[in-house]
Design an enzyme around this catalytic site. Sequence first.
Site, PDB file in Angstrom:
ATOM      1  N   CYS A 136     -44.113  20.308  39.006  1.00 42.29           N
ATOM      2  CA  CYS A 136     -44.963  20.500  40.185  1.00 42.29           C
ATOM      3  C   CYS A 136     -45.806  19.253  40.417  1.00 42.29           C
ATOM      4  CB  CYS A 136     -45.854  21.716  39.972  1.00 42.29           C
ATOM      5  SG  CYS A 136     -47.178  21.860  41.179  1.00 42.29           S
ATOM      6  N   CYS A 139     -49.573  19.658  41.145  1.00 46.09           N
ATOM      7  CA  CYS A 139     -50.385  19.986  39.970  1.00 46.09           C
ATOM      8  C   CYS A 139     -50.629  18.757  39.088  1.00 46.09           C
ATOM      9  CB  CYS A 139     -49.713  21.059  39.109  1.00 46.09           C
ATOM     10  SG  CYS A 139     -48.932  22.363  40.037  1.00 46.09           S
ATOM     11  N   ASP A 140     -49.641  17.886  38.967  1.00 47.58           N
ATOM     12  CA  ASP A 140     -49.708  16.876  37.910  1.00 47.58           C
ATOM     13  C   ASP A 140     -49.577  15.417  38.355  1.00 47.58           C
ATOM     14  OD1 ASP A 140     -49.929  18.793  35.708  1.00 47.58           O
ATOM     15  OD2 ASP A 140     -47.951  19.432  36.356  1.00 47.58           O
TER      16      ASP A 140
END
Length: 315
Positions: A136, A139-140
Amino acid sequence: MTYDVVIIGAGPAGLTAAIYASRAGLKTLLIESAAIASQAAMASDIENYPGFPEGLNGFELMDRFRKQAEKFGAEFRIDDVKSIKESKSSGKKAYQIKLDGESVVSLSVVIAVGTSPRKLGIPGEEKFQGKGVFYCAVCDAAFFKDKDIIVAGGGDAAVEEALFLARFGRQVTLIHRRERLRATKILQERAFADKKIKFIWNSTLIAISGDEKVKSVKIKNVKTGEKKEIPCDGIFISVGYIPNTDFLKGILKLDKNGHVITDSNMKTSKKGIFACGDAKKKLLRQIVTACGDGATAAFSARMYVEELKGEKYGV
Ligand code: NAP
């Protein structure tokens, strides 16, 4: 206490079902998983949801859906559903939904469990998950400022991930097993125009290496068989999704990929259980189609519950 409808899943399909069911006066409970996040909530920029020409962030959109469902009285609970089995409530057919520890009973169930990222299943993928291997970008991505990033996949999601990662990284290399992308044209054009994104065609990832963190990926050209190692700091795998329907095996009719089979009114193979959104067999997996499914599933559940209670209107 018996619910009229229990909805499993808090993505756009489940939340829309909750809005429609609670607004229709059904006693509604939505159960959301602590472990599985909605794919829609992780979308950085949604630009094809009607009514928002300026685009909007997926988390914000899902938060608006949730507030709307709460406004009409839907209850929410965080828990993991283990199984569903037939039961009785005041002599009526019902379903017992077994959660971690306890159970809830409902006259009808709406399955809106969505999907989870597919894994490649190659050496190093599991070992380096969270240490350079991610699923993702939203997210990261922030861990990869000025770094070299690999994206695996060729669909809408992979290209969107590559475009998002290019805002952070030094270079993004998208590796796809064919010589053209599956992604929609507008995304392709943006990716081809982005100077930070380069492409490796006809190739698959075969192994991921490193020490504490990822250091390189080995790839193989599927046409020539040639293998090579590419140094990198991070790898984002975006090769599609698998439905979160393992717990429904043996309960509902699923297709060979695990998607729930429904009719156009979202009825599954079991009376009183409906399914909507990405976890069901369908052509187009989009937020807007998930919403349509969710509304239809809630309406079908309402008709079913009214019939069960002897409250059905007209003929
Ligand atoms: P997808 O459309 O199924 O694409 C998956 C990609 O991964 C394909 O290019 C596929 O290759 C590749 N792939 C699958 N298994 C692989 C393997 N083992 N090794 C290497 N490559 C592999 O999935 P998605 O991109 O995750 O999208 C899922 C759904 O969400 C789609 O319906 C998509 O349209 C939708 N979506 C829409 C948007 C948007 O509208 N903005 C954004 C994200 C997702 P092949 O092409 O060779 O099959």
